[in-house]
Write a protein that holds these residues in place. Structure first.
Motif, PDB file in Angstrom:
ATOM      1  N   PHE A 173      30.322  42.985  88.943  1.00  0.00           N
ATOM      2  CA  PHE A 173      29.779  41.702  89.376  1.00  0.00           C
ATOM      3  C   PHE A 173      28.316  41.837  89.796  1.00  0.00           C
ATOM      4  N   SER A 174      27.944  42.985  90.354  1.00  0.00           N
ATOM      5  CA  SER A 174      26.537  43.225  90.672  1.00  0.00           C
ATOM      6  C   SER A 174      25.689  43.227  89.408  1.00  0.00           C
ATOM      7  N   GLU A 175      26.236  43.776  88.340  1.00  0.00           N
ATOM      8  CA  GLU A 175      25.506  43.784  87.072  1.00  0.00           C
ATOM      9  C   GLU A 175      25.326  42.367  86.541  1.00  0.00           C
ATOM     10  N   ILE A 176      26.349  41.536  86.687  1.00  0.00           N
ATOM     11  CA  ILE A 176      26.237  40.142  86.242  1.00  0.00           C
ATOM     12  C   ILE A 176      25.150  39.418  87.027  1.00  0.00           C
ATOM     13  N   LEU A 177      25.146  39.592  88.357  1.00  0.00           N
ATOM     14  CA  LEU A 177      24.120  38.947  89.176  1.00  0.00           C
ATOM     15  C   LEU A 177      22.728  39.446  88.816  1.00  0.00           C
ATOM     16  N   GLY A 178      22.602  40.732  88.538  1.00  0.00           N
ATOM     17  CA  GLY A 178      21.302  41.268  88.159  1.00  0.00           C
ATOM     18  C   GLY A 178      20.800  40.697  86.848  1.00  0.00           C
ATOM     19  N   VAL A 179      21.681  40.596  85.858  1.00  0.00           N
ATOM     20  CA  VAL A 179      21.288  40.023  84.564  1.00  0.00           C
ATOM     21  C   VAL A 179      20.882  38.557  84.732  1.00  0.00           C
ATOM     22  N   LEU A 180      21.664  37.813  85.506  1.00  0.00           N
ATOM     23  CA  LEU A 180      21.319  36.411  85.740  1.00  0.00           C
ATOM     24  C   LEU A 180      19.982  36.276  86.454  1.00  0.00           C
ATOM     25  N   ALA A 181      19.705  37.170  87.404  1.00  0.00           N
ATOM     26  CA  ALA A 181      18.435  37.108  88.126  1.00  0.00           C
ATOM     27  C   ALA A 181      17.257  37.406  87.203  1.00  0.00           C
ATOM     28  N   VAL A 182      17.421  38.362  86.295  1.00  0.00           N
ATOM     29  CA  VAL A 182      16.345  38.675  85.343  1.00  0.00           C
ATOM     30  C   VAL A 182      16.060  37.474  84.452  1.00  0.00           C
ATOM     31  N   PHE A 183      17.119  36.875  83.910  1.00  0.00           N
ATOM     32  CA  PHE A 183      16.922  35.700  83.065  1.00  0.00           C
ATOM     33  C   PHE A 183      16.353  34.531  83.863  1.00  0.00           C
ATOM     34  N   ALA A 184      16.781  34.368  85.109  1.00  0.00           N
ATOM     35  CA  ALA A 184      16.263  33.274  85.930  1.00  0.00           C
ATOM     36  C   ALA A 184      14.780  33.452  86.210  1.00  0.00           C
ATOM     37  N   MET A 185      14.348  34.674  86.458  1.00  0.00           N
ATOM     38  CA  MET A 185      12.928  34.908  86.691  1.00  0.00           C
ATOM     39  C   MET A 185      12.114  34.613  85.433  1.00  0.00           C
ATOM     40  N   GLY A 186      12.581  35.091  84.286  1.00  0.00           N
ATOM     41  CA  GLY A 186      11.866  34.806  83.048  1.00  0.00           C
ATOM     42  C   GLY A 186      11.817  33.328  82.732  1.00  0.00           C
ATOM     43  N   PHE A 187      12.932  32.627  82.951  1.00  0.00           N
ATOM     44  CA  PHE A 187      12.957  31.185  82.697  1.00  0.00           C
ATOM     45  C   PHE A 187      12.023  30.450  83.648  1.00  0.00           C
ATOM     46  N   THR A 188      11.987  30.860  84.908  1.00  0.00           N
ATOM     47  CA  THR A 188      11.116  30.197  85.878  1.00  0.00           C
ATOM     48  C   THR A 188       9.655  30.362  85.503  1.00  0.00           C
ATOM     49  N   VAL A 189       9.270  31.569  85.107  1.00  0.00           N
ATOM     50  CA  VAL A 189       7.871  31.803  84.742  1.00  0.00           C
ATOM     51  C   VAL A 189       7.508  31.052  83.465  1.00  0.00           C
ATOM     52  N   ALA A 190       8.407  31.037  82.490  1.00  0.00           N
ATOM     53  CA  ALA A 190       8.090  30.432  81.196  1.00  0.00           C
ATOM     54  C   ALA A 190       8.196  28.913  81.218  1.00  0.00           C
ATOM     55  N   MET A 191       9.203  28.373  81.908  1.00  0.00           N
ATOM     56  CA  MET A 191       9.462  26.936  81.842  1.00  0.00           C
ATOM     57  C   MET A 191       9.195  26.208  83.150  1.00  0.00           C
ATOM     58  N   GLY A 192       8.942  26.941  84.239  1.00  0.00           N
ATOM     59  CA  GLY A 192       8.665  26.274  85.508  1.00  0.00           C
ATOM     60  C   GLY A 192       7.496  25.307  85.440  1.00  0.00           C
ATOM     61  N   PRO A 193       6.348  25.701  84.864  1.00  0.00           N
ATOM     62  CA  PRO A 193       5.238  24.745  84.746  1.00  0.00           C
ATOM     63  C   PRO A 193       5.552  23.545  83.864  1.00  0.00           C
TER      64      PRO A 193
END
Length: 578
Positions: free
Chosen positions: A367-387
């Motif tokens: 489950f820690s691995e799942i949270l880590g993968v989701l956090a990586v994708f969330a950071m990339g999505f925020t940087v790319a699509m946040g603006p």
């Protein structure tokens, strides 16, 4: 009443289509429509010609069905999809998720609210009006899944329609149920709370099952956690609670006509139950539909006027300082007035609890691995699509250009001030996701050493503000150079021409971003290569700092160059929303 609603829908659709055809005389709409049609053709219709033989359609690719695509993720994928729907349903009670069903236009407020009709009829009218848009969306999405020929497309379209309508109804019901009942009575109150209690019970049963499973045996990796969650969703009490979510998905996932017909009654039952709940809730609750400011004088003077209270602010704007600070203060005050701090605290508490629980339980490494993968994708999505999502800059404030022009502030300072606050918000969100990703980096990137994980993660967080600010600068430059192409305000324009315009602007934004990042990337990469033997993996930090510094210098020069564009921008060149 039904005939009146259908008449309004027909006239509105006819006039909207006539208006869209007439504005194709303007080059920007014609260009956008051409780009939108080309995108739809190459994304959907041209793929039909490259359809593979029927014997190879079951192996994925162009002819793959939704069931085939999910089967590639393992036998637990359908059950996990229903579990994901449960999480979204639970999140809708914590965070406001709008469905659009209750968004009445100004004309509807003016003419329908004073009409002698019940609030239940108003909600039913909105449900009826949403059918055409949902059907069009479902038909377009079904074109991507060509397994089974025309019959498969029809089944997919109807399945997607039922799924989308159920989601719209549920979110609309949550919006209504979150308000205070206007009709006294225990029965009326419990009607709106039934789905909430059901969602709480479902989440509790799933959490208890996960706890028992982790206590029985350790969850070692991502795949093990994936299969464990899938097994939990298909057995025992969680399976009972997840039945409505599974039933909604089954028509869309059905691979054959027989399976689709078999799954249809259960999905229709869930859809009808959601519709009945929304109509009943809209009848007994104060939905706020009669609170339109335009209608207050017509409602009589019996209503008590609103009482405004001044509250002390934690940040008092000084009487002197840089002009950019005033715009940052404006954006901060606007955000704090709109955003509910209780929702932010709830979300932060949930994230902190998940992180602490995953770190405290050594047997839940998967489950820690799942949270880590989701956090990586969330950071990339925020940087790319946040603006793209957070438009608290000139794309929103150009609606008040006549007011901004009266302020005795340098044009370049106005541009920079409009960029700083949204950049800070997106950066903070991305950094939060990055911290979570670094916390679980050992579980996600277990084959990479800790120095490399920390160095690369820190370098990514250093580059985040520069990347976000660069995108905001490009978006605002487009708003100043081509104000007619930018849809102002928080809403989004709809239509094929709007799709084409967004595609053109998105392509130009990414191309400009690549050119803007090129000098910093070259210099930062050269420094990293030169110092690699001395610093090892930590060479990423000076490289990222140099790259961010060069991007910052470029952006300062760019904002100074945008100042004259702002000065020459005429108030009449900004097109207000329709």
């Amino acid at each position: 009443m039904l005939r009146a609603g259908l008449y309004i829908m027909w006239c509105s659709a006819r006039n909207r289509m006539r208006r869209r055809i007439q504005r194709l005389r303007e080059p920007r709409y014609l260009t956008g429509a051409a780009a939108g049609v080309a995108y739809l053709y190459f994304a959907i219709f041209s793929r039909a010609r490259s359809r593979r033989p029927a014997g190879s359609a079951g192996r994925g690719g162009v002819g793959a069905t939704p069931t085939t695509l999910l089967s590639l993720l393992g036998p637990s994928a359908p059950a996990l999809a229903s579990l994901l729907l449960l999480l979204v349903a639970a999140a809708s009670w914590i965070f406001p998720i709008g469905s659009g069903l209750l968004n009445f236009s100004r004309a509807e407020k003016q003419f329908l609210f004073p009409a002698p009709v019940s609030r239940r009829w108003l909600v039913a009218y909105r449900l009826l009006r949403a059918q055409l848009a949902v059907l069009i969306s479902a038909s377009v999405l079904a074109l991507f899944y060509r397994g089974g020929g025309a019959g498969g497309q029809l089944r997919s379209a109807l399945g997607i329609w039922m799924f989308l309508m159920t989601c719209h109804l549920y979110f609309a019901g949550v919006t209504l149920a979150r308000r205070r009942p206007s009709v006294a009575g225990t029965a009326s109150r419990w009607i709106g709370r039934i789905p909430f209690l059901f969602t709480i019970g479902a989440m509790g049963s799933v959490a208890a099952a996960v706890g028992r499973m982790v206590a029985a045996r350790p969850v070692t990796d991502f795949r093990d956690a994936w299969d464990t969650l899938g097994g939990i969703a298909q057995t025992g009490l969680p399976q009972v609670f997840l039945w409505p979510f599974t039933a909604v998905l089954q028509p869309f996932l059905a691979a054959t006509s027989a399976a689709w017909i078999q799954a249809l009654p259960a999905a229709a039952l869930v859809l009808l139950a959601a519709a009945a709940w929304v109509l009943r809730t809209g009848d007994v609750l104060d939905t706020g539909l009669d609170s339109a400011p335009e209608l207050q004088p017509a409602r009589g003077a019996a209503r008590r006027p609103l009482q405004y209270r001044s509250r002390p602010s934690a940040w008092v704007l000084g009487s002197a300082g840089r002009a950019e600070t005033a715009f940052v203060w404006k954006g901060a005050m606007q955000t704090f007035r709109v955003v509910d701090w209780r929702l932010m605290l709830r979300g932060t508490g949930i994230v902190v609890w998940l992180v602490v629980a995953s770190l405290a339980v050594n047997r839940a490494r998967g489950f820690s691995e799942i949270l880590g993968v989701l956090a990586v994708f969330a950071m990339g999505f925020t940087v790319a699509m946040g603006p793209q999502i957070l438009r608290a800059d000139l794309r929103q404030d150009l609606e008040h250009l006549e007011l901004l022009k009266t302020w005795p502030v340098r044009a370049a300072s106005v541009v920079r001030g409009e960029l700083i606050w949204p950049t800070m918000v997106v950066t903070i969100v991305a950094w939060a996701c990055g911290i979570v990703a670094l916390t679980f980096s050992a579980a996600v990137f277990n084959s990479t050493g800790r120095p490399w994980r920390m160095a690369v993660g820190t370098a990514a967080m250093i580059l985040t503000p520069a990347l976000v600010l660069a995108q905001y600068t490009i978006h605002n430059a487009a708003a100043l150079m081509f104000p007619a192409w930018i849809h102002l305000g928080a809403g989004r324009a709809r239509g094929v021409d709007a799709i084409g315009q967004r595609l053109i602007l998105l392509g130009g934004t990414w191309l400009t971003l690549v050119v803007l990042l090129l000098p910093g990337t070259i210099v930062g990469g050269a420094i990293a290569l030169a110092l690699y033997r001395l610093a090892g993996p930590w060479v990423c930090l000076p490289g990222a700092l140099c790259c961010a510094a060069i991007i910052g210098i470029e952006l300062v020069v760019a904002t100074e160059a945008l100042g004259p564009l702002y000065e020459r921008l005429d108030v009449t060149s900004v097109e207000r929303a329709e």
